[in-house]
Design a protein around this motif. Structure first.
Motif, PDB file in Angstrom:
ATOM      1  N   VAL A 133       0.847  -1.218  -0.046  1.00 13.07           N
ATOM      2  CA  VAL A 133       0.069  -0.101   0.071  1.00 13.07           C
ATOM      3  C   VAL A 133       0.936   1.323   0.051  1.00 13.07           C
ATOM      4  O   VAL A 133       0.724   2.156  -0.760  1.00 13.07           O
ATOM      5  CB  VAL A 133      -0.999  -0.067   1.120  1.00 13.07           C
ATOM      6  N   VAL A 134       1.877   1.069   0.834  1.00 13.26           N
ATOM      7  CA  VAL A 134       2.853   2.350   1.016  1.00 13.26           C
ATOM      8  C   VAL A 134       3.623   2.570  -0.469  1.00 13.26           C
ATOM      9  O   VAL A 134       3.585   4.023  -1.085  1.00 13.26           O
ATOM     10  CB  VAL A 134       3.900   1.998   2.093  1.00 13.26           C
ATOM     11  N   VAL A 135       3.984   1.588  -1.050  1.00 13.03           N
ATOM     12  CA  VAL A 135       4.538   1.752  -2.397  1.00 13.03           C
ATOM     13  C   VAL A 135       3.536   2.371  -3.221  1.00 13.03           C
ATOM     14  O   VAL A 135       4.074   3.245  -4.286  1.00 13.03           O
ATOM     15  CB  VAL A 135       5.135   0.422  -2.853  1.00 13.03           C
ATOM     16  N   SER A 136       2.380   1.945  -3.159  1.00  9.77           N
ATOM     17  CA  SER A 136       1.530   2.584  -4.186  1.00  9.77           C
ATOM     18  C   SER A 136       0.991   3.915  -4.021  1.00  9.77           C
ATOM     19  O   SER A 136       0.967   4.769  -5.094  1.00  9.77           O
ATOM     20  CB  SER A 136      -0.092   1.917  -4.220  1.00  9.77           C
ATOM     21  N   TYR A 137       1.086   4.588  -2.734  1.00  4.37           N
ATOM     22  CA  TYR A 137       0.750   5.777  -2.728  1.00  4.37           C
ATOM     23  C   TYR A 137       2.132   6.683  -2.973  1.00  4.37           C
ATOM     24  O   TYR A 137       1.870   7.608  -3.441  1.00  4.37           O
ATOM     25  CB  TYR A 137       0.580   5.799  -0.955  1.00  4.37           C
ATOM     26  N   ILE A 138       3.302   6.196  -2.518  1.00  7.06           N
ATOM     27  CA  ILE A 138       4.399   6.908  -2.952  1.00  7.06           C
ATOM     28  C   ILE A 138       4.426   6.986  -4.598  1.00  7.06           C
ATOM     29  O   ILE A 138       4.694   8.184  -5.061  1.00  7.06           O
ATOM     30  CB  ILE A 138       5.626   6.268  -2.373  1.00  7.06           C
ATOM     31  N   THR A 139       4.317   5.904  -5.202  1.00  3.73           N
ATOM     32  CA  THR A 139       4.512   5.979  -6.692  1.00  3.73           C
ATOM     33  C   THR A 139       3.262   6.729  -7.196  1.00  3.73           C
ATOM     34  O   THR A 139       3.409   7.482  -8.181  1.00  3.73           O
ATOM     35  CB  THR A 139       4.644   4.283  -7.350  1.00  3.73           C
ATOM     36  N   GLY A 140       1.974   6.768  -6.762  1.00  2.00           N
ATOM     37  CA  GLY A 140       1.021   7.478  -7.267  1.00  2.00           C
ATOM     38  C   GLY A 140       1.065   8.896  -7.110  1.00  2.00           C
ATOM     39  O   GLY A 140       0.565   9.882  -7.560  1.00  2.00           O
ATOM     40  N   SER A 141       1.765   9.333  -5.761  1.00  2.38           N
ATOM     41  CA  SER A 141       1.678  10.723  -5.610  1.00  2.38           C
ATOM     42  C   SER A 141       2.578  11.397  -6.215  1.00  2.38           C
ATOM     43  O   SER A 141       2.845  12.765  -6.541  1.00  2.38           O
ATOM     44  CB  SER A 141       2.074  10.802  -4.028  1.00  2.38           C
ATOM     45  N   THR A 142       3.520  10.782  -7.250  1.00  2.00           N
ATOM     46  CA  THR A 142       4.489  11.489  -8.306  1.00  2.00           C
ATOM     47  C   THR A 142       3.644  12.263  -9.090  1.00  2.00           C
ATOM     48  O   THR A 142       4.119  12.909  -9.826  1.00  2.00           O
ATOM     49  CB  THR A 142       5.251  10.411  -8.773  1.00  2.00           C
ATOM     50  N   ASN A 143       2.554  11.850  -9.430  1.00  2.01           N
ATOM     51  CA  ASN A 143       1.657  12.635 -10.330  1.00  2.01           C
ATOM     52  C   ASN A 143       1.517  14.274  -9.692  1.00  2.01           C
ATOM     53  O   ASN A 143       1.141  15.053 -10.577  1.00  2.01           O
ATOM     54  CB  ASN A 143       0.189  12.068 -10.611  1.00  2.01           C
ATOM     55  N   PHE A 144       1.435  14.331  -8.598  1.00  2.00           N
ATOM     56  CA  PHE A 144       1.166  15.693  -8.018  1.00  2.00           C
ATOM     57  C   PHE A 144       2.417  16.484  -8.345  1.00  2.00           C
ATOM     58  O   PHE A 144       2.190  17.938  -8.290  1.00  2.00           O
ATOM     59  CB  PHE A 144       0.798  15.461  -6.334  1.00  2.00           C
ATOM     60  N   LEU A 145       3.284  16.159  -8.586  1.00  2.00           N
ATOM     61  CA  LEU A 145       4.614  16.892  -8.772  1.00  2.00           C
ATOM     62  C   LEU A 145       4.582  17.647 -10.030  1.00  2.00           C
ATOM     63  O   LEU A 145       5.210  18.681  -9.979  1.00  2.00           O
ATOM     64  CB  LEU A 145       6.097  16.154  -8.779  1.00  2.00           C
ATOM     65  N   TRP A 203       1.928  19.184 -10.823  1.00  2.00           N
ATOM     66  CA  TRP A 203       1.229  20.283 -10.734  1.00  2.00           C
ATOM     67  C   TRP A 203       1.970  21.481 -10.276  1.00  2.00           C
ATOM     68  O   TRP A 203       1.500  22.645 -10.576  1.00  2.00           O
ATOM     69  CB  TRP A 203      -0.010  20.004  -9.537  1.00  2.00           C
ATOM     70  N   TYR A 204       3.245  21.160  -9.491  1.00  2.00           N
ATOM     71  CA  TYR A 204       4.093  22.218  -9.136  1.00  2.00           C
ATOM     72  C   TYR A 204       5.167  22.551 -10.118  1.00  2.00           C
ATOM     73  O   TYR A 204       6.269  22.948  -9.753  1.00  2.00           O
ATOM     74  CB  TYR A 204       4.452  22.048  -7.845  1.00  2.00           C
ATOM     75  N   ASP A 205       4.884  22.001 -11.333  1.00  2.00           N
ATOM     76  CA  ASP A 205       6.023  22.454 -12.503  1.00  2.00           C
ATOM     77  C   ASP A 205       7.282  21.532 -11.886  1.00  2.00           C
ATOM     78  O   ASP A 205       8.489  22.035 -12.329  1.00  2.00           O
ATOM     79  CB  ASP A 205       6.381  23.868 -12.634  1.00  2.00           C
ATOM     80  N   ILE A 206       7.339  20.296 -11.132  1.00  2.00           N
ATOM     81  CA  ILE A 206       8.618  19.803 -11.101  1.00  2.00           C
ATOM     82  C   ILE A 206       8.582  18.542 -12.120  1.00  2.00           C
ATOM     83  O   ILE A 206       7.886  17.774 -12.167  1.00  2.00           O
ATOM     84  CB  ILE A 206       8.505  19.219  -9.574  1.00  2.00           C
ATOM     85  N   PRO A 207       9.565  18.522 -12.816  1.00  2.00           N
ATOM     86  CA  PRO A 207       9.764  17.791 -13.865  1.00  2.00           C
ATOM     87  C   PRO A 207      10.475  16.355 -13.697  1.00  2.00           C
ATOM     88  O   PRO A 207      11.301  15.772 -14.331  1.00  2.00           O
ATOM     89  CB  PRO A 207      10.765  18.379 -15.050  1.00  2.00           C
ATOM     90  N   ILE A 208       9.300  15.658 -13.172  1.00  2.00           N
ATOM     91  CA  ILE A 208       9.522  14.273 -12.563  1.00  2.00           C
ATOM     92  C   ILE A 208       8.274  13.541 -13.576  1.00  2.00           C
ATOM     93  O   ILE A 208       7.255  13.643 -13.257  1.00  2.00           O
ATOM     94  CB  ILE A 208       9.440  13.669 -11.408  1.00  2.00           C
ATOM     95  N   ARG A 209       8.777  12.619 -14.258  1.00  2.00           N
ATOM     96  CA  ARG A 209       7.860  11.783 -15.072  1.00  2.00           C
ATOM     97  C   ARG A 209       7.127  10.706 -14.156  1.00  2.00           C
ATOM     98  O   ARG A 209       8.039  10.008 -13.352  1.00  2.00           O
ATOM     99  CB  ARG A 209       8.516  11.243 -16.531  1.00  2.00           C
ATOM    100  N   PRO A 210       5.697  10.619 -14.212  1.00  2.00           N
ATOM    101  CA  PRO A 210       5.275   9.655 -13.303  1.00  2.00           C
ATOM    102  C   PRO A 210       5.145   8.242 -13.966  1.00  2.00           C
ATOM    103  O   PRO A 210       4.154   7.570 -14.330  1.00  2.00           O
ATOM    104  CB  PRO A 210       3.751   9.985 -13.180  1.00  2.00           C
ATOM    105  N   VAL A 211       6.366   7.631 -14.001  1.00  2.00           N
ATOM    106  CA  VAL A 211       6.324   6.449 -14.734  1.00  2.00           C
ATOM    107  C   VAL A 211       6.210   5.229 -14.031  1.00  2.00           C
ATOM    108  O   VAL A 211       5.866   4.207 -14.457  1.00  2.00           O
ATOM    109  CB  VAL A 211       7.733   6.217 -15.426  1.00  2.00           C
ATOM    110  N   PHE A 212       6.121   5.586 -12.614  1.00  6.78           N
ATOM    111  CA  PHE A 212       5.882   4.178 -11.744  1.00  6.78           C
ATOM    112  C   PHE A 212       4.309   4.257 -11.354  1.00  6.78           C
ATOM    113  O   PHE A 212       3.997   3.438 -10.394  1.00  6.78           O
ATOM    114  CB  PHE A 212       6.755   4.368 -10.536  1.00  6.78           C
TER     115      PHE A 212
END
Length: 84
Positions: free
Chosen positions: A1-13, A15-24
């Protein structure tokens, strides 16, 4: 569950113009598949009981909305109240 939350939360980055692709983000889908498999294979939840409870809730919600939004006389509402 924790891994899913962490990888899913990369989508929010994004929104703040942080150029990290949400590949996970695919990990979240894998978690859902693994959870469904474990639930059905090892009977972790009683799926039949859950389905009956959900259908009962939907029926009660429908009747309540019908009573609250209907413009019927109080005598006509009695059969709906009996079902509740």
């Amino acid at each position: 569950v924790v891994v899913s939350y962490i990888t899913g939360s990369t989508n929010f980055l994004l929104w703040y113009d942080i150029p990290i692709r949400p590949v996970f983000t695919i990990v979240v889908s894998l978690y859902v598949i693994a959870f469904a498999y474990a639930t059905l294979k090892h009977h972790l939840f009683n799926v039949k009981t859950f389905a009956v409870e959900m259908l009962t809730f939907i029926l009660w919600a429908f009747l309540l909305v019908r009573i609250l939004l209907g413009s019927r006389s109080p005598e006509a509402i009695l059969p709906d109240l009996i079902l509740l």
